[in-house]
Design a protein around this motif. Structure first.
Motif, PDB file in Angstrom:
ATOM      1  N   MET A   1       0.853  -1.179   0.000  1.00 34.59           N
ATOM      2  CA  MET A   1       0.000   0.000   0.000  1.00 34.59           C
ATOM      3  C   MET A   1       0.890   1.230   0.000  1.00 34.59           C
ATOM      4  N   SER A   2       0.579   2.186  -0.827  1.00 36.29           N
ATOM      5  CA  SER A   2       1.417   3.370  -0.952  1.00 36.29           C
ATOM      6  C   SER A   2       0.954   4.528  -0.068  1.00 36.29           C
ATOM      7  N   ASP A   3      -0.136   4.348   0.671  1.00 39.33           N
ATOM      8  CA  ASP A   3      -0.622   5.408   1.543  1.00 39.33           C
ATOM      9  C   ASP A   3       0.382   5.705   2.642  1.00 39.33           C
ATOM     10  N   ILE A   4       0.539   6.980   2.924  1.00 42.01           N
ATOM     11  CA  ILE A   4       1.330   7.420   4.060  1.00 42.01           C
ATOM     12  C   ILE A   4       0.326   7.947   5.077  1.00 42.01           C
ATOM     13  N   PHE A   5       0.368   7.393   6.264  1.00 39.66           N
ATOM     14  CA  PHE A   5      -0.601   7.762   7.290  1.00 39.66           C
ATOM     15  C   PHE A   5       0.005   8.777   8.242  1.00 39.66           C
TER      16      PHE A   5
ATOM     17  N   GLU B   1     -18.636   3.707  18.267  1.00 42.10           N
ATOM     18  CA  GLU B   1     -19.359   2.509  17.815  1.00 42.10           C
ATOM     19  C   GLU B   1     -18.453   1.272  17.858  1.00 42.10           C
ATOM     20  N   ALA B   2     -17.230   1.409  17.346  1.00 37.88           N
ATOM     21  CA  ALA B   2     -16.288   0.280  17.348  1.00 37.88           C
ATOM     22  C   ALA B   2     -15.886  -0.087  18.775  1.00 37.88           C
ATOM     23  N   GLN B   3     -15.727   0.905  19.641  1.00 38.03           N
ATOM     24  CA  GLN B   3     -15.385   0.621  21.036  1.00 38.03           C
ATOM     25  C   GLN B   3     -16.464  -0.225  21.690  1.00 38.03           C
ATOM     26  N   GLY B   4     -17.721   0.128  21.458  1.00 36.48           N
ATOM     27  CA  GLY B   4     -18.828  -0.630  22.024  1.00 36.48           C
ATOM     28  C   GLY B   4     -18.892  -2.048  21.488  1.00 36.48           C
ATOM     29  N   LEU B   5     -18.638  -2.191  20.222  1.00 39.15           N
ATOM     30  CA  LEU B   5     -18.691  -3.492  19.567  1.00 39.15           C
ATOM     31  C   LEU B   5     -17.540  -4.397  19.993  1.00 39.15           C
ATOM     32  N   LEU B   6     -16.344  -3.835  20.074  1.00 39.82           N
ATOM     33  CA  LEU B   6     -15.142  -4.630  20.319  1.00 39.82           C
ATOM     34  C   LEU B   6     -14.727  -4.704  21.786  1.00 39.82           C
ATOM     35  N   GLY B   7     -15.228  -3.785  22.604  1.00 39.01           N
ATOM     36  CA  GLY B   7     -14.877  -3.772  24.016  1.00 39.01           C
ATOM     37  C   GLY B   7     -13.457  -3.300  24.290  1.00 39.01           C
ATOM     38  N   MET B   8     -12.912  -2.498  23.388  1.00 39.57           N
ATOM     39  CA  MET B   8     -11.581  -1.906  23.589  1.00 39.57           C
ATOM     40  C   MET B   8     -11.585  -0.497  23.029  1.00 39.57           C
ATOM     41  N   ARG B   9     -10.679   0.329  23.555  1.00 38.86           N
ATOM     42  CA  ARG B   9     -10.629   1.732  23.146  1.00 38.86           C
ATOM     43  C   ARG B   9      -9.608   1.969  22.040  1.00 38.86           C
ATOM     44  N   GLN B  10      -8.480   1.243  22.109  1.00 39.57           N
ATOM     45  CA  GLN B  10      -7.375   1.462  21.178  1.00 39.57           C
ATOM     46  C   GLN B  10      -6.853   0.125  20.667  1.00 39.57           C
ATOM     47  N   ILE B  11      -6.206   0.183  19.518  1.00 39.09           N
ATOM     48  CA  ILE B  11      -5.591  -1.004  18.944  1.00 39.09           C
ATOM     49  C   ILE B  11      -4.418  -0.563  18.078  1.00 39.09           C
ATOM     50  N   SER B  12      -3.407  -1.419  17.989  1.00 41.90           N
ATOM     51  CA  SER B  12      -2.286  -1.125  17.098  1.00 41.90           C
ATOM     52  C   SER B  12      -2.416  -1.988  15.852  1.00 41.90           C
ATOM     53  N   VAL B  13      -2.041  -1.404  14.722  1.00 48.75           N
ATOM     54  CA  VAL B  13      -2.116  -2.091  13.441  1.00 48.75           C
ATOM     55  C   VAL B  13      -0.717  -2.078  12.838  1.00 48.75           C
ATOM     56  N   PHE B  14      -0.207  -3.252  12.482  1.00 49.06           N
ATOM     57  CA  PHE B  14       1.132  -3.356  11.921  1.00 49.06           C
ATOM     58  C   PHE B  14       1.102  -3.550  10.411  1.00 49.06           C
ATOM     59  N   ASN B  15       0.198  -4.373   9.930  1.00 48.97           N
ATOM     60  CA  ASN B  15       0.141  -4.674   8.502  1.00 48.97           C
ATOM     61  C   ASN B  15      -0.584  -3.553   7.764  1.00 48.97           C
ATOM     62  N   PRO B  16       0.096  -2.847   6.853  1.00 46.19           N
ATOM     63  CA  PRO B  16      -0.547  -1.732   6.149  1.00 46.19           C
ATOM     64  C   PRO B  16      -1.722  -2.158   5.270  1.00 46.19           C
ATOM     65  N   LYS B  17      -1.845  -3.441   4.973  1.00 48.45           N
ATOM     66  CA  LYS B  17      -3.007  -3.919   4.210  1.00 48.45           C
ATOM     67  C   LYS B  17      -4.280  -3.850   5.047  1.00 48.45           C
ATOM     68  N   ASN B  18      -4.125  -3.734   6.367  1.00 47.51           N
ATOM     69  CA  ASN B  18      -5.273  -3.730   7.261  1.00 47.51           C
ATOM     70  C   ASN B  18      -5.668  -2.336   7.736  1.00 47.51           C
ATOM     71  N   ILE B  19      -5.233  -1.320   7.008  1.00 44.20           N
ATOM     72  CA  ILE B  19      -5.586   0.048   7.354  1.00 44.20           C
ATOM     73  C   ILE B  19      -5.783   0.851   6.068  1.00 44.20           C
ATOM     74  N   ARG B  20      -6.834   1.670   6.073  1.00 46.89           N
ATOM     75  CA  ARG B  20      -7.100   2.511   4.906  1.00 46.89           C
ATOM     76  C   ARG B  20      -7.694   3.832   5.362  1.00 46.89           C
ATOM     77  N   LYS B  21      -7.384   4.866   4.593  1.00 50.30           N
ATOM     78  CA  LYS B  21      -7.901   6.203   4.896  1.00 50.30           C
ATOM     79  C   LYS B  21      -9.388   6.278   4.605  1.00 50.30           C
ATOM     80  N   ILE B  22     -10.072   7.086   5.380  1.00 50.06           N
ATOM     81  CA  ILE B  22     -11.486   7.368   5.114  1.00 50.06           C
ATOM     82  C   ILE B  22     -11.527   8.644   4.292  1.00 50.06           C
ATOM     83  N   ASN B  23     -12.102   8.570   3.134  1.00 52.41           N
ATOM     84  CA  ASN B  23     -12.239   9.750   2.279  1.00 52.41           C
ATOM     85  C   ASN B  23     -13.523  10.472   2.660  1.00 52.41           C
ATOM     86  N   LEU B  24     -13.362  11.670   3.159  1.00 53.47           N
ATOM     87  CA  LEU B  24     -14.530  12.467   3.584  1.00 53.47           C
ATOM     88  C   LEU B  24     -15.061  13.305   2.463  1.00 53.47           C
TER      89      LEU B  24
END
Length: 73
Positions: free
Chosen positions: A1-5, A50-73
């Protein structure tokens, strides 16, 4: 993925089948980036309410860039 976060960006993260029925994309905001190597980083994401309620956690770390994408507003 070429996105820079960047810190403060709204993103979606993908959670795989290890999360059972919560598998899929969930929204959040990058609040910290920890470099791991020259080419990879851990992206710390504060999940949306919404995700916090569903998953029961507040924060998470993501290492694999394939598992993260920008939200286009």
């Amino acid at each position: 993925m070429s996105d820079i976060f960047q810190i403060g960006e709204r993103v979606e993260i993908f959670l795989d089948s290890k999360f059972g029925e919560n598998e899929g994309w969930h929204e959040g905001t990058i609040f910290k980036i920890d470099p791991y190597s020259e080419h990879r980083s851990f992206y710390w994401v504060e999940l949306s309410a919404e995700a916090q309620g569903l998953l029961g956690m507040r924060q998470i770390s993501v290492f694999n860039p394939k598992n993260i994408r920008k939200i286009n507003l």
